[in-house]
Design an enzyme around this catalytic site. Structure first.
Site, PDB file in Angstrom:
ATOM      1  N   ASP A   1       0.638  -1.532  -0.067  1.00 16.59           N
ATOM      2  CA  ASP A   1      -0.345  -0.115   0.134  1.00 16.59           C
ATOM      3  C   ASP A   1       0.847   0.975   0.129  1.00 16.59           C
ATOM      4  O   ASP A   1       1.990   0.931  -0.251  1.00 16.59           O
ATOM      5  CB  ASP A   1      -0.836   0.395   1.266  1.00 16.59           C
ATOM      6  CG  ASP A   1      -2.197   0.832   0.878  1.00 16.59           C
ATOM      7  OD1 ASP A   1      -1.979   1.914   0.651  1.00 16.59           O
ATOM      8  OD2 ASP A   1      -3.638   0.208   1.268  1.00 16.59           O
TER       9      ASP A   1
ATOM     10  N   GLY B   1       4.581   1.497  -1.861  1.00 19.32           N
ATOM     11  CA  GLY B   1       4.195   1.789  -2.760  1.00 19.32           C
ATOM     12  C   GLY B   1       3.947   1.917  -3.590  1.00 19.32           C
ATOM     13  O   GLY B   1       2.717   2.675  -2.732  1.00 19.32           O
TER      14      GLY B   1
ATOM     15  N   PHE C   1       1.393   1.455  -6.870  1.00 21.52           N
ATOM     16  CA  PHE C   1       0.839   0.695  -7.655  1.00 21.52           C
ATOM     17  C   PHE C   1       1.049   1.096  -9.051  1.00 21.52           C
ATOM     18  O   PHE C   1       0.456   0.478 -10.642  1.00 21.52           O
ATOM     19  CB  PHE C   1      -0.448  -0.451  -7.001  1.00 21.52           C
ATOM     20  CG  PHE C   1      -1.785   0.478  -6.688  1.00 21.52           C
ATOM     21  CD1 PHE C   1      -2.126   1.106  -7.123  1.00 21.52           C
ATOM     22  CD2 PHE C   1      -2.309  -0.294  -5.870  1.00 21.52           C
ATOM     23  CE1 PHE C   1      -3.230   1.598  -7.445  1.00 21.52           C
ATOM     24  CE2 PHE C   1      -3.793   0.374  -4.995  1.00 21.52           C
ATOM     25  CZ  PHE C   1      -3.979   1.456  -5.834  1.00 21.52           C
TER      26      PHE C   1
ATOM     27  N   HIS D   1     -12.232  -0.890  -8.627  1.00 21.56           N
ATOM     28  CA  HIS D   1     -13.276   0.046  -8.410  1.00 21.56           C
ATOM     29  C   HIS D   1     -13.395   1.674  -8.072  1.00 21.56           C
ATOM     30  O   HIS D   1     -14.063   2.612  -8.493  1.00 21.56           O
ATOM     31  CB  HIS D   1     -14.746  -0.472  -7.834  1.00 21.56           C
ATOM     32  CG  HIS D   1     -14.555  -0.350  -6.207  1.00 21.56           C
ATOM     33  ND1 HIS D   1     -16.088  -0.148  -5.438  1.00 21.56           N
ATOM     34  CD2 HIS D   1     -13.435   0.827  -5.263  1.00 21.56           C
ATOM     35  CE1 HIS D   1     -15.342   0.030  -4.545  1.00 21.56           C
ATOM     36  NE2 HIS D   1     -14.142   0.605  -4.274  1.00 21.56           N
TER      37      HIS D   1
HETATM   38  N1  SAH Z   1      -7.593  -3.342   0.608  1.00 25.59           N
HETATM   39  C1  SAH Z   1      -8.403  -2.383   1.355  1.00 25.59           C
HETATM   40  C2  SAH Z   1      -8.332  -0.766   0.689  1.00 25.59           C
HETATM   41  C3  SAH Z   1      -9.137  -0.254  -0.294  1.00 25.59           C
HETATM   42  S1  SAH Z   1      -8.938   1.371  -0.380  1.00 25.59           S
HETATM   43  C4  SAH Z   1      -9.498  -2.665   1.303  1.00 25.59           C
HETATM   44  O1  SAH Z   1     -10.340  -3.496   1.019  1.00 25.59           O
HETATM   45  O2  SAH Z   1      -9.845  -2.767   3.007  1.00 25.59           O
HETATM   46  C5  SAH Z   1      -7.705   1.829  -1.050  1.00 25.59           C
HETATM   47  C6  SAH Z   1      -6.993   1.669  -0.885  1.00 25.59           C
HETATM   48  O3  SAH Z   1      -5.609   1.855  -2.077  1.00 25.59           O
HETATM   49  C7  SAH Z   1      -6.499   2.101   0.723  1.00 25.59           C
HETATM   50  O4  SAH Z   1      -5.446   1.615   1.101  1.00 25.59           O
HETATM   51  C8  SAH Z   1      -5.347   3.136  -0.179  1.00 25.59           C
HETATM   52  O5  SAH Z   1      -4.475   3.495   0.601  1.00 25.59           O
HETATM   53  C9  SAH Z   1      -4.459   2.126  -1.200  1.00 25.59           C
HETATM   54  N2  SAH Z   1      -4.314   3.500  -2.740  1.00 25.59           N
HETATM   55  C10 SAH Z   1      -4.321   4.189  -3.347  1.00 25.59           C
HETATM   56  N3  SAH Z   1      -3.777   4.038  -3.966  1.00 25.59           N
HETATM   57  C11 SAH Z   1      -2.675   3.833  -4.067  1.00 25.59           C
HETATM   58  C12 SAH Z   1      -1.094   3.326  -4.720  1.00 25.59           C
HETATM   59  N4  SAH Z   1      -1.484   4.824  -6.174  1.00 25.59           N
HETATM   60  N5  SAH Z   1      -0.438   2.731  -4.210  1.00 25.59           N
HETATM   61  C13 SAH Z   1      -0.729   1.894  -3.710  1.00 25.59           C
HETATM   62  N6  SAH Z   1      -1.801   1.784  -2.671  1.00 25.59           N
HETATM   63  C14 SAH Z   1      -2.592   2.656  -3.153  1.00 25.59           C
END
Ligand code: SAH
Length: 336
Positions: free
Chosen positions: A199, A225, A227, A245
């Protein structure tokens, strides 16, 4: 079509909106926490939450009319099951979710028309920054949002753990895994597997602290990192819940391509999201989709839209596993 039933429907609907605002206020004033040890007279409750007695009573009466709290005897309130889920330590707790949706998300919902007219996120229009920038700049709200996601996850995790066979995986990477609630639960049920929670750096800082106290600490790492640039290599399963989503097709494709590149042939992709069914029937994902329109560039997708996205990223689209919770389906792909 009956005109009067249409009128009643809108009046009820706005009533639900007002009730949502009352629930938000209860969460902000920590009312459920104050009633955790037992019921309380409004006089004592008003002192505990620093509120004026008379308006607090009216708030509690309105909440009780909506199933949140109950006036067990005159001016004496107790928890109900709905109110209990607003406690900070309820498992799962909906408090952080309510605070987030009715907090920083709220003003952007008021600008939904902007998002519908332009196709751009109303959140960015309100705050001059994306939601992820906002959370990184407002650590308290950022941490609360993570707690909100963990609350929702704790509700869905038993179905996710039971609804899929993870026993063939050696290394599971949770893309955007937040504070790690889902992956640590999967690992607890899959003693053969190791895991990586991936994350954003400001999220992972806290995840690493939580992980240190987890029963799977010796088999799971927290990895910071972006993504949009790359993801950790070498996993045989890449799992992502409530990630695709958040992003439009172009951005989602980029995330999926990074996963595809990072995994070996035969690797598994598991996207956990709502899958929108055809037809007019109520389905929570149809409103979550509007939350995506308001807050982000993302969207909820149909089965066909998932298939196209997976295939464009180099995955074979295998199947969709519908779980008992309507907004949580597992979409499985394989790297070919
Ligand atoms: N999978 C978790 C969080 C979903 S919210 C759950 O279902 O509870 C979306 C997540 O994407 C958040 O934790 C946010 O910090 C992460 N996120 C958003 N942009 C990101 C990026 N560019 N690289 C890595 N993580 C990212």
């Amino acid at each position: 079509m009956q005109h009067s039933s249409g009128t009643v429907r809108s009046i009820e609907l706005i009533g639900h909106f007002w009730l949502s605002c009352c629930v938000y206020t209860a969460a902000k004033l920590n009312i459920a926490d104050h009633l955790e040890q037992g019921g309380m007279h409004i006089g004592e409750l008003s002192k505990k939450c620093g509120a004026a007695q008379e308006p607090l009573f009216r708030l509690m009466r309105a909440l009780a009319s909506g199933g949140y709290f109950e006036e067990a005897r005159p001016k004496y309130f107790v928890l109900t099951p709905a109110a209990d889920a607003l406690r900070t330590n309820a498992l799962p707790s909906m408090k952080a979710f309510v605070l987030s949706m009715m907090g920083e998300h709220f003003s952007s919902w008021g600008q939904l028309h902007y998002a519908v007219q332009t196709g751009k996120p109303a959140f960015d229009h309100c705050y001059g920054q994306s939601i992820w920038e906002y959370y990184s700049n407002h650590p308290a709200e950022g941490q609360n949002f993570m707690n909100a996601m963990t609350g929702l996850s704790n509700f869905a995790i038993p179905s996710i753990v039971q609804g899929y066979d993870y026993s063939n995986f050696n290394l599971i990477v949770d893309i955007g895994g937040g504070n790690g609630a889902m992956l640590t639960a999967i690992l607890q049920a899959s003693p053969q597997a190791k895991g990586i929670i991936f994350d954003a750096p400001y999220v992972i800082e806290h995840t690493a602290k939580l992980l240190a106290q987890s029963p799977v600490a010796n088999r799971c790492q927290a990895h910071p990192g972006n993504f949009m640039e790359s993801v950790p290599e070498g996993g045989d399963a890449y799992i992502m819940k409530y990630i695709l989503h958040d992003w439009n097709d172009e951005e989602a494709l980029q995330i999926l391509q990074h996963c595809n590149r990072a995994m070996n042939k035969g690797g598994t992709l598991l996207a956990i999201d709502a899958v929108i069914p055809p037809g007019n029937d109520p389905f929570p994902g149809k409103l979550m989709d509007i939350n995506m329109l308001v807050a982000l560039t993302g969207r909820e997708r149909t089965a066909e839209e998932f298939r196209q996205l997976f295939e464009a990223a180099g995955f074979q689209f295998n199947k969709i596993i519908h779980l008992p919770i309507p907004d949580v389906s597992i979409v499985e792909g394989k790297k070919i």
